[in-house]
Design a protein around this motif. Structure first.
Motif, mmCIF file in Angstrom:
data_model
loop_
_atom_site.group_PDB
_atom_site.id
_atom_site.type_symbol
_atom_site.label_atom_id
_atom_site.label_comp_id
_atom_site.label_asym_id
_atom_site.label_seq_id
_atom_site.Cartn_x
_atom_site.Cartn_y
_atom_site.Cartn_z
ATOM 1 N N UNK A 182 0.833 -1.208 0.000
ATOM 2 C CA UNK A 182 0.000 0.000 0.000
ATOM 3 C C UNK A 182 0.866 1.258 0.000
ATOM 4 N N UNK A 183 0.503 2.189 -0.854
ATOM 5 C CA UNK A 183 1.185 3.472 -0.886
ATOM 6 C C UNK A 183 2.482 3.497 -1.683
ATOM 7 N N UNK A 184 2.897 2.385 -2.204
ATOM 8 C CA UNK A 184 4.101 2.364 -3.042
ATOM 9 C C UNK A 184 3.648 2.654 -4.469
ATOM 10 N N UNK A 185 4.277 3.607 -5.099
ATOM 11 C CA UNK A 185 3.845 4.008 -6.435
ATOM 12 C C UNK A 185 4.093 2.903 -7.458
ATOM 13 N N UNK A 186 3.290 2.931 -8.519
ATOM 14 C CA UNK A 186 3.496 1.975 -9.609
ATOM 15 C C UNK A 186 4.903 2.109 -10.178
ATOM 16 N N UNK A 187 5.380 3.331 -10.299
ATOM 17 C CA UNK A 187 6.730 3.551 -10.832
ATOM 18 C C UNK A 187 7.785 2.859 -9.968
ATOM 19 N N UNK A 188 7.676 3.011 -8.648
ATOM 20 C CA UNK A 188 8.629 2.355 -7.747
ATOM 21 C C UNK A 188 8.525 0.840 -7.851
ATOM 22 N N UNK A 189 7.310 0.311 -7.980
ATOM 23 C CA UNK A 189 7.133 -1.133 -8.095
ATOM 24 C C UNK A 189 7.718 -1.668 -9.402
#
Length: 150
Positions: free
Chosen positions: A121-128
């Motif tokens: 939760x709260x981790x951006x798609x870009x970071x993932x």
């Protein structure tokens, strides 16, 4: 933790994340009476379309978990004894999920997805996407070194 205090990615950071998340997953599995190795084995059968050659299954799980083939064979026997897997009538060298195995897999997968949703939760798609790309590269390199005997 903010990005300014986050440690640089390394083996320790990766291991800590893996073990913390796995502990949460194993909590789900333990409530349902199965182990991590059994869960990975059931997932491999599901991913193969719910029926798979025994040797293929051993190879898949051995490759995923980096454990000895005899351990995986033992896990298959445990799952068979628990009536979660059975010999596929399509061939004596194949195994398939039983209805009970499919139900257990679906329940544990749903509960595991809830845990994952909280952890991610709260981790951006870009970071993932970046994290996925980096971890895939590390996995590929480690597997290549293992295959080369390094």
């Amino acid at each position: 933790m903010t990005t300014t205090t986050a440690p640089r990615a390394n083996g320790r950071v990766l291991a800590l994340a893996h073990h913390a998340a796995r502990a949460r997953l194993e909590g789900v599995l333990t409530r349902h009476g199965i182990t991590f190795h059994q869960s990975v084995t059931l997932r491999a059968v599901v991913a193969a379309g719910e029926s798979l050659g025994r040797d293929e299954l051993v190879g898949d799980v051995t490759g995923s978990l980096k454990i000895d083939a005899s351990v995986v064979s033992g896990v298959i026997e445990e799952l068979t004894a628990a009536k979660l897997l059975e010999t596929d009538p399509a061939g004596p060298t194949r195994v398939r999920l039983t209805d009970t195995g499919r139900e257990l897999y679906e329940i544990t997968s749903a509960e595991s997805a809830e845990v994952s949703a909280r952890l991610y939760a709260g981790i951006t798609d870009e970071d993932l996407v970046i994290t996925g790309r980096v971890l895939t590269l590390i996995t590929e390199r480690a597997n290549a070194e293992s295959a080369a005997g390094a």
